[in-house]
Scaffold this motif. Sequence first.
Motif, PDB file in Angstrom:
ATOM      1  N   GLN A   9       2.457   9.983  -5.245  1.00  0.00           N
ATOM      2  CA  GLN A   9       3.124  11.229  -4.884  1.00  0.00           C
ATOM      3  C   GLN A   9       4.189  11.601  -5.927  1.00  0.00           C
ATOM      4  O   GLN A   9       4.350  12.765  -6.274  1.00  0.00           O
ATOM      5  N   LEU A  10       4.902  10.597  -6.400  1.00  0.00           N
ATOM      6  CA  LEU A  10       5.925  10.841  -7.422  1.00  0.00           C
ATOM      7  C   LEU A  10       5.297  11.358  -8.709  1.00  0.00           C
ATOM      8  O   LEU A  10       5.795  12.323  -9.311  1.00  0.00           O
ATOM      9  N   ILE A  11       4.213  10.755  -9.128  1.00  0.00           N
ATOM     10  CA  ILE A  11       3.514  11.201 -10.346  1.00  0.00           C
ATOM     11  C   ILE A  11       2.957  12.602 -10.157  1.00  0.00           C
ATOM     12  O   ILE A  11       3.066  13.455 -11.053  1.00  0.00           O
ATOM     13  N   ALA A  12       2.394  12.879  -8.992  1.00  0.00           N
ATOM     14  CA  ALA A  12       1.865  14.221  -8.702  1.00  0.00           C
ATOM     15  C   ALA A  12       2.980  15.259  -8.734  1.00  0.00           C
ATOM     16  O   ALA A  12       2.828  16.356  -9.288  1.00  0.00           O
ATOM     17  N   PHE A  13       4.145  14.918  -8.148  1.00  0.00           N
ATOM     18  CA  PHE A  13       5.284  15.839  -8.158  1.00  0.00           C
ATOM     19  C   PHE A  13       5.757  16.097  -9.590  1.00  0.00           C
ATOM     20  O   PHE A  13       6.008  17.246  -9.973  1.00  0.00           O
ATOM     21  N   MET A  65       0.812  -1.192   0.000  1.00  0.00           N
ATOM     22  CA  MET A  65       0.000   0.000   0.000  1.00  0.00           C
ATOM     23  C   MET A  65       0.861   1.265   0.000  1.00  0.00           C
ATOM     24  O   MET A  65       0.550   2.212  -0.695  1.00  0.00           O
ATOM     25  N   LYS A  66       1.961   1.239   0.795  1.00  0.00           N
ATOM     26  CA  LYS A  66       2.841   2.402   0.847  1.00  0.00           C
ATOM     27  C   LYS A  66       3.514   2.638  -0.500  1.00  0.00           C
ATOM     28  O   LYS A  66       3.794   3.761  -0.866  1.00  0.00           O
ATOM     29  N   LYS A  67       3.780   1.538  -1.211  1.00  0.00           N
ATOM     30  CA  LYS A  67       4.423   1.647  -2.520  1.00  0.00           C
ATOM     31  C   LYS A  67       3.537   2.424  -3.491  1.00  0.00           C
ATOM     32  O   LYS A  67       4.008   3.272  -4.237  1.00  0.00           O
ATOM     33  N   TRP A  68       2.216   2.138  -3.477  1.00  0.00           N
ATOM     34  CA  TRP A  68       1.294   2.844  -4.362  1.00  0.00           C
ATOM     35  C   TRP A  68       1.191   4.313  -3.978  1.00  0.00           C
ATOM     36  O   TRP A  68       1.104   5.179  -4.838  1.00  0.00           O
ATOM     37  N   LEU A  69       1.225   4.597  -2.681  1.00  0.00           N
ATOM     38  CA  LEU A  69       1.145   5.980  -2.216  1.00  0.00           C
ATOM     39  C   LEU A  69       2.364   6.764  -2.698  1.00  0.00           C
ATOM     40  O   LEU A  69       2.239   7.904  -3.146  1.00  0.00           O
TER      41      LEU A  69
END
Length: 147
Positions: A9-13, A1-5
């Motif tokens: 976040q990386l894609i949003a950045f 789950m943390k991996k998807w989060l």
Amino acid sequence: MKKWLFMEQLIAFATDNALLSAAWAAIVILLIFTTIKIQLSPIKKISTQELTFLMNKEDGLVVDIRAEKEFKAGHIIDSKHLSSEKTNSNDFTNLENYKDKPIIVVCAAGLTSAKVANSLYKAGFTQTSILKGGMNSWLSGGLPVSK
């Protein structure tokens, strides 16, 4: 789950900072390209130990491209000086006898020797190398110099 989060976040950045992300990607691509180019280059960077081996076991020739004043102040024993005029005009006639022998190009810090080494390689000197770190590495290793 943390991996998807993290991925979200990386894609949003990346989408919020497109210019920064593009610059980062360009740097990574350039680093990969440069690394591959160095690995595939016929001109190899060698250590002081490898230089000594080439000189002693394979009759290698050290070509010093530093300024005349620096060369006279101290150079690797049995090295030949190649003036900037000759290197700029690709005049390697005084090295013709060494075409089939290893040639190691030495400059002050190992930064400017690549251009001369490439010119020598194109002129038919197929065993051309560069001393990593240049004359500075030779001196810092406490290796002998001639004046």
